[in-house]
Design a protein around this motif. Structure first.
Motif, PDB file in Angstrom:
ATOM      1  N   TRP A 186     -61.518  -0.703 -22.019  1.00  0.00           N
ATOM      2  CA  TRP A 186     -61.257   0.025 -20.773  1.00  0.00           C
ATOM      3  C   TRP A 186     -60.163  -0.747 -20.037  1.00  0.00           C
ATOM      4  N   GLU A 187     -59.078  -0.098 -19.769  1.00  0.00           N
ATOM      5  CA  GLU A 187     -57.925  -0.804 -19.212  1.00  0.00           C
ATOM      6  C   GLU A 187     -57.196   0.062 -18.204  1.00  0.00           C
ATOM      7  N   ASP A 188     -56.201  -0.565 -17.550  1.00  0.00           N
ATOM      8  CA  ASP A 188     -55.336   0.125 -16.574  1.00  0.00           C
ATOM      9  C   ASP A 188     -56.161   0.867 -15.526  1.00  0.00           C
ATOM     10  N   LEU A 246     -68.772   0.195   0.396  1.00  0.00           N
ATOM     11  CA  LEU A 246     -69.354   0.749  -0.819  1.00  0.00           C
ATOM     12  C   LEU A 246     -68.664   0.115  -2.019  1.00  0.00           C
ATOM     13  N   GLU A 247     -69.345   0.109  -3.140  1.00  0.00           N
ATOM     14  CA  GLU A 247     -68.730  -0.290  -4.397  1.00  0.00           C
ATOM     15  C   GLU A 247     -68.921   0.814  -5.422  1.00  0.00           C
ATOM     16  N   LEU A 248     -67.845   1.203  -6.076  1.00  0.00           N
ATOM     17  CA  LEU A 248     -67.897   2.105  -7.220  1.00  0.00           C
ATOM     18  C   LEU A 248     -67.780   1.245  -8.469  1.00  0.00           C
ATOM     19  N   ARG A 249     -68.777   1.323  -9.345  1.00  0.00           N
ATOM     20  CA  ARG A 249     -68.832   0.456 -10.508  1.00  0.00           C
ATOM     21  C   ARG A 249     -68.723   1.269 -11.789  1.00  0.00           C
ATOM     22  N   LEU A 250     -67.723   0.968 -12.574  1.00  0.00           N
ATOM     23  CA  LEU A 250     -67.555   1.584 -13.880  1.00  0.00           C
ATOM     24  C   LEU A 250     -68.294   0.733 -14.911  1.00  0.00           C
ATOM     25  N   GLY A 251     -69.192   1.359 -15.659  1.00  0.00           N
ATOM     26  CA  GLY A 251     -69.978   0.581 -16.599  1.00  0.00           C
ATOM     27  C   GLY A 251     -70.299   1.330 -17.869  1.00  0.00           C
ATOM     28  N   THR A 252     -70.664   0.566 -18.897  1.00  0.00           N
ATOM     29  CA  THR A 252     -71.155   1.157 -20.132  1.00  0.00           C
ATOM     30  C   THR A 252     -72.659   1.391 -20.059  1.00  0.00           C
ATOM     31  N   HIS A 260     -65.731  -2.634 -14.374  1.00  0.00           N
ATOM     32  CA  HIS A 260     -64.749  -2.686 -13.281  1.00  0.00           C
ATOM     33  C   HIS A 260     -65.422  -2.237 -11.992  1.00  0.00           C
ATOM     34  N   THR A 261     -64.978  -2.792 -10.865  1.00  0.00           N
ATOM     35  CA  THR A 261     -65.524  -2.453  -9.553  1.00  0.00           C
ATOM     36  C   THR A 261     -64.393  -2.090  -8.606  1.00  0.00           C
ATOM     37  N   ALA A 262     -64.575  -0.978  -7.893  1.00  0.00           N
ATOM     38  CA  ALA A 262     -63.636  -0.580  -6.838  1.00  0.00           C
ATOM     39  C   ALA A 262     -64.380  -0.636  -5.514  1.00  0.00           C
ATOM     40  N   ARG A 263     -63.787  -1.309  -4.521  1.00  0.00           N
ATOM     41  CA  ARG A 263     -64.439  -1.486  -3.224  1.00  0.00           C
ATOM     42  C   ARG A 263     -63.811  -0.562  -2.189  1.00  0.00           C
ATOM     43  N   LEU A 264     -64.695   0.136  -1.475  1.00  0.00           N
ATOM     44  CA  LEU A 264     -64.254   1.071  -0.445  1.00  0.00           C
ATOM     45  C   LEU A 264     -64.868   0.666   0.884  1.00  0.00           C
ATOM     46  N   SER A 265     -64.188   1.014   1.955  1.00  0.00           N
ATOM     47  CA  SER A 265     -64.726   0.815   3.297  1.00  0.00           C
ATOM     48  C   SER A 265     -64.652   2.149   4.024  1.00  0.00           C
TER      49      SER A 265
END
Length: 768
Positions: A633-635, A726-732, A739-744
């Protein structure tokens, strides 16, 4: 001759039904509110709870002069040739139409949980396998085929899908559920509804609501779910299936919550379902559920009172057969004990649905096909594909799988050579044929032993049963050990026998005290491992079982949840390598047999911690599954950012197959809410995308997140989106985050209504 307004298809359905109701007597109206179950067994081994003491006799010829609302399971009660059954159903419908003043036929309903529950009909994988596939479009195609088969023989309504969310895996009906996550259950369940409804069949959502949260995992036991669990876990799959799937019927649950049975709960069946959600279809009772208000719940002292409570709550149709909505109800209405307006309300809903189905039209004729094929090659192809996608490779630490084509294999275990090992309790062979030992199976169901021999023709395959499924007989273990010792690899095929009310190890009324393998299967597995020969554990089950005792001692572990009539070739294909496994766990697999209930939807104090010596962490988490290829998982394009509480955010990544063979990957998106008004699950699934990629292939996946997906029920009972991080977490899986994306989120607390967004849309494009 002038056609009565209710017969005029040019008029609006409401006008037609109002005209018809104005012409009907009380008895004719109540006749539309019940079904009749012809041929129901009154013995002790029925297919519904308390069938032996709730089924009553009636005079068919006299009864149908009033009309009839429903015909119960013309195909699902005993083995009948499908073409002959269709003609018999057509004859019954003509008799019903001819006997009544208005010539209105009945709605014919059948079970269709994992395929049309009829003799010689395709037995598809059970719903837990649908969840493992993470493939809603394929489930929709399966349901469309089921619906077409139902329609071809004159059936109008299907009693499926089950949208209960697993809360305790000891519950016997786990096999009927789609999993332990409401988003997975809702998205896959809605797909099933779309497929069934697209074929013209009325889909019936069950069991509304809370049935799977029964205390101690005991069937029909009281439900202890709190307000927020009910609102945020139990209800969303039903709402999604109604809004996105278009289901036209709902079945009330047997259970009670906080002292109020669902079948007598107007807040649930009228205020929430109809007034808040806008549902306009029919609500049907689960079999004998109205009677249970008197006999089991004891909230009614008489049949008339039970009928009154059910009607007032919002149950329109008594199933499976007439008892409480018949003469006792008519007498209570005439005595002024039950308002006739309740009869009119329910009859209007039933007749509106019959109008939709064309059953009020003057030119209506029943289906009378000459030939019927309910297990076509096309059906079996879909069953095979779904079975293959649903097989989960839990572990393969040293690459023992795929098996070598010319190796010596000892196949051992009570599920290896039994065709019924592939089927759940609502398949026709498991559900009905056990009462008809004289009848043949009706469909071809290869066993795993047969399938593995066909898959690996150059391998030397021996077999020993080892032990029964549930009986404490250990006499066969010695032979099984001998066969394993002579082989290069041992394939241990263990698991469940589906049944009803204690006649199986999985299925309705087959609840368990803990999650150890049934019978002495654990002892058999210990003995096989002790030989030193590599052991591949294959599980054919209706629920997860605790496997921590053997972790690190097995060569590989394969999990299949009752994969249907094509399950043998599907699992054998995974073992041989013809099929690259791509299933993902819809339920967690526990480490230890006790410590239940547990699902992955836990707030912080539900997780492992220093305040308790018991660690509930599963051995294999929700969403877990391995492959014979590798993916990167990339980019990832998901910068930290701020947005309003009514905002949107796109999160993209490229998934690349870096192995040398095609494979399936399931990208999962989880939400973590660090601080909220009430405790929240540490993570919860809010989106996923299944990908099929060739060797060296890649795809760009984008999740279109909206803040509605972060909503929850606050202390005041409102569904809100709160400002904050909030955190959006991409996982298997739920435990393997890539990967984690952080939102406010900024702005005011936003209160959501019934039009909120419930789905995280995704888009897939070619990677650059």
């Amino acid at each position: 001759m002038t056609t009565a307004p209710w017969r005029d298809p040019a008029l609006p359905a409401v006008a037609r039904v109002d005209d018809l109701l104005s012409r009907m007597t009380l008895e004719e109206k109540t006749a539309q509110l019940y079904g009749v179950w012809v041929g129901a067994d009154t013995g002790g081994d029925g297919v519904a709870p308390h069938q032996h003491d709730m089924t009553t006799d009636y005079d068919w010829d006299e009864l149908i002069t009033r009309g009839l609302g429903q015909l119960t399971r013309s195909f699902g009660t005993a083995p009948v040739d499908p073409a002959l059954g269709a003609r018999a159903l057509a004859r019954a419908q003509r008799r019903i139409a001819a006997a009544g003043r208005f010539g209105i036929p009945a709605v014919a309903h059948e079970e269709c949980l994992a395929g049309f529950t009829a003799w010689r009909a395709t037995a598809y994988p059970v719903p837990l396998a649908w969840g493992a596939a993470f493939d809603p479009p394929l489930v929709e195609e399966m349901a469309r085929r089921i619906g077409q088969d139902l329609r071809s023989v004159g059936v109008h309504q299907g009693l499926a899908p089950v949208l209960d969310v697993v809360r305790d895996p000891r519950w016997g009906r786990v096999e009927e559920t789609i999993g332990e996550d409401p988003y997975l259950v809702g998205t896959v369940g809605a797909a099933y509804v779309r497929g069934l409804e697209s074929a013209g069949i009325v889909a019936t959502l069950k069991h509304f609501a809370g049935y799977a949260s029964s205390v101690g995992a005991r069937n029909l036991a009281p439900v202890r779910a709190g307000t927020r669990e009910f609102a945020d876990v139990t209800l969303p799959p039903f709402e999604m299936a109604l809004r996105e799937g278009g289901a036209r019927s709902v079945m009330a649950a047997y259970t009670e919550r906080d002292g109020v049975p669902a079948s007598a709960d107007p807040e649930l069946l009228t205020q929430l379902l109809r007034e808040d959600w806008g549902f306009t279809g029919t609500v049907v009772a689960d079999y004998f559920g109205i009677g249970f208000l008197q006999t089991l719940h004891r909230v009614a002292g008489t049949p008339a009172r039970a009928a009154h409570l059910a009607l007032e709550a919002g149950i329109d149709v008594e199933l499976p057969t007439v008892k409480y909505y018949g003469d006792a109800l008519n007498a209570a209405v005439r005595a002024g004990e039950v308002p006739e307006a309740l009869i009119d309300r329910a009859a209007r809903r039933v007749l509106l649905q019959k109008c939709e189905l064309g059953l009020l039209d003057e030119d209506w004729q029943p289906e009378t096909p000459e030939t019927v094929d309910l297990d076509s090659a096309a059906n079996r192809a879909v069953a095979r594909r779904l079975a293959e996608e649903s097989v989960v490779l839990l572990d393969n630490p040293d690459g023992l799988l795929p098996l070598s084509p010319d190796t010596r294999i000892a196949v051992v275990g009570p599920r290896a050579a039994d065709a019924l090992a592939m089927l759940g309790c609502y398949s026709f062979p498991s559900h009905v044929l056990t009462h008809h030992p004289e009848a043949e199976l009706g469909i071809e169901i290869p066993t795993l032993l047969e399938s593995l021999r066909a898959e690996l023709p150059d391998a030397k395959v021996t077999f020993a049963e080892g032990c029964p499924v549930s009986d404490p007989d250990v006499t066969g273990i010695e032979e099984a050990v001998a066969r394993a010792a002579e082989a290069d690899v041992c394939v241990a095929v263990l698991g469940d026998r589906a049944g009803l009310f204690g006649r199986g190890t999985s299925g309705e009324g087959c609840d368990v005290a803990d999650l150890r393998l049934p019978g002495v299967q654990g002892a058999l597995l210990d003995a096989l491992v002790a030989t030193g020969v590599p052991v591949v554990l294959v599980l054919l089950t209706g629920r997860p079982y605790a496997l921590g005792r053997w972790h690190g001692r097995l060569g590989a572990v394969v999990q299949a949840f009752f994969p249907g009539e094509e399950g043998g070739p599907a699992v054998a294909g995974v073992l041989s390598g013809r099929v690259n496994p791509s299933g993902r766990l819809p339920v967690s697999v526990p480490q230890v047999t006790g410590g239940q209930p547990w699902t992955y939807l836990q707030p912080p104090l539900g997780l492992a911690g220093e305040v308790s010596n018991l660690d509930p962490t599963p051995l294999y988490p929700f969403g877990h599954g391995r492959s014979y290829t590798t993916f990167t998982w990339e980019d990832v394009d998901g910068p930290e950012t701020g947005l309003g509480t009514d905002g949107s955010y796109d999160l993209s990544l490229t998934v690349r197959n870096t192995g040398d063979r095609a494979g399936g990957e399931v990208v999962q998106l989880y939400l973590h809410d660090p601080v909220a008004d009430v405790t929240r699950p540490d993570v919860r699934l809010i989106g996923y995308q299944r990908l099929e990629l060739p060797a060296s292939g890649s795809a760009r996946v984008t999740f279109h997140f909206h803040t509605d997906l972060s909503a929850f029920t606050d202390r005041g009972g409102r569904r809100v989106v709160e400002p904050g991080d909030l955190e959006l977490r991409l996982g298997t899986s739920s435990a393997d985050v890539r990967h984690t994306a952080r939102l406010s989120l900024t702005g005011p607390v936003r209160v959501l209504g019934p039009d909120r967004r419930m789905r995280c849309e995704t888009s897939v494009a070619a990677a650059e």
